[in-house]
Design an enzyme around this catalytic site. Sequence first.
Site, short mmCIF file in Angstrom:
data_model
loop_
_atom_site.label_atom_id
_atom_site.label_comp_id
_atom_site.label_asym_id
_atom_site.label_seq_id
_atom_site.Cartn_x
_atom_site.Cartn_y
_atom_site.Cartn_z
N HIS A 98 68.07 -107.40 -25.35
CA HIS A 98 68.15 -105.98 -25.04
C HIS A 98 69.51 -105.63 -24.42
CE1 HIS A 98 66.21 -102.13 -24.41
NE2 HIS A 98 66.84 -102.08 -23.25
N LYS A 150 53.56 -99.43 -26.92
CA LYS A 150 54.83 -98.68 -26.92
C LYS A 150 55.85 -99.40 -27.81
CE LYS A 150 59.05 -97.40 -25.34
NZ LYS A 150 60.34 -98.02 -25.66
N ASP A 178 55.44 -86.29 -38.87
CA ASP A 178 55.18 -85.72 -37.55
C ASP A 178 54.84 -86.84 -36.57
OD1 ASP A 178 54.06 -84.50 -35.34
OD2 ASP A 178 52.96 -83.00 -36.50
N GLU A 232 67.01 -96.25 -29.18
CA GLU A 232 66.93 -97.47 -28.34
C GLU A 232 67.67 -98.62 -29.02
OE1 GLU A 232 63.08 -98.20 -26.57
OE2 GLU A 232 63.55 -100.33 -26.39
C1 MEV Z 1 60.70 -101.73 -25.08
O1 MEV Z 1 61.08 -100.52 -25.67
C2 MEV Z 1 59.44 -102.25 -25.72
C3 MEV Z 1 58.84 -103.51 -25.06
O2 MEV Z 1 58.63 -103.28 -23.68
C4 MEV Z 1 57.53 -103.76 -25.75
C5 MEV Z 1 56.68 -104.85 -25.14
O3 MEV Z 1 56.77 -105.08 -23.94
O4 MEV Z 1 55.89 -105.44 -25.90
C6 MEV Z 1 59.76 -104.68 -25.19
#
Ligand code: MEV
Length: 438
Positions: A390, A277, A293, A84
């Site tokens: 991003h 995430k 792992d 990513e």
């Molecule tokens: C993207 O990989 C992760 C985010 O969505 C995490 C979040 O929203 O805190 C930017």
Amino acid sequence: MKAKKGFSKLSKQEKINWLSQHYFSDIDTANKLLKQYWNTDEKLQKLHDEFTENTITNYYLPYGIAPNFLINNKLFTIPMAIEESSVVAAASNAAKFWLDKGGFHTKVLGTEKVGQIHFTYTGKKQDLEDFFQQQQAYFKDSLTEITKNMQKRGGGINQISLVDKTSELEHYYQLHVTFETLDAMGANFINTCLEKLAKTFKETAINKQLCSKNNSLEIIMSILSNYVPNCLVRAEVAHPADKLLPNPEDSIKFAHKFIEAVKIAEIEPYRAVTHNKGIMNGIDAVVLATGNDFRAVEAGVHAYAARNGKYSSLTTAKIENNVFYFSIEIPLALGTVGGLTSLHPLVKFSLEMLGNPNAKELMQVIAVAGLAQNFAAVKSLTTTGIQEGHMKMHLLNILNQFEATKQEKLAITTLFKDKTVSHSGVVEALEKLRNENI
Ligand code: MEV
């Protein structure tokens, strides 16, 4: 197409031929692509071939580094294997942000691993309990052959307990075993101990006549648990709330908005999953780079996030006495010996980069990577929004997708320096550039 029997016994080239013939219209291109990813160093390639079965090529991930992580007053450069585009940049930004604010502080809260023998027993509970009490010491001793080396180093089996689960599932009991596996993740050690213990347990139950025709004891399975709530690490940052940003008023406002965002992730599972995430973006990348792992870590961490009966944030934030605190507490079962650690050259490289940490030290570095990643994400989300950074990072992916030349890349990245990047905007600009140059 017929199913292929004995596939694993074919040579690597035979496997590729079979695959190309059955699944690809252009056999040569498929063949060529797979070989393009082989390493020219035969020994290195063979090493990778033998990690798993039916290897036909390698699957690359970018390996990046995030410098300037001050952890417990020591500087680290953290290795990250991740595809990513914005993750390494976000980690580096967070590291830089906290560098002159005291950095990250960490503590290992526990290192206990868990394994379970799941079995059914149809006799009287009291008989089983008496039997277990009488034989408990013997069960532990019966594992000495396997545990003696670990014991010499200070690890081994901590405790074996009998757990009655019959209120949830008829006749179901467990032997719940806790371990200290030191610098090894311990999966093989734990599973070997459990399988041996299960055998001894069953044999002793027969010999001591706990089981009979009417009272059967059946081992269902013996396996470690990836839920390790007592193999726990904490990482924290703290700084005066009015000194996070250059302007005190902006700083306090930012701190409050940030805390509100974390609170939302505490109470709202839809947000908590994405919030966590983002944390796992940092954690998985380092877990992978250090040969650990990541599936085990993922499973354990998410179970921990739901430990109170509702899925929630893994991080918390608060202001106390005008100080902004942001912290994470996560279970991490990691190894710095065994497994891939001495086999995969890049894993060895990562560990050396981190100063050859022991498992406890690695837990702390990885918790910091998760906290930093979450800080960067929530900071962006509550200020500029996530897409700005991003999409800037994603710009190169879009350009590569359209096979942009070096000059085109330079022209387009310059053009988008102060503009919002969108997929269609980049494609349009590239087309325009190309038309102008015809
Ligand atoms: C993207 O990989 C992760 C985010 O969505 C995490 C979040 O929203 O805190 C930017």
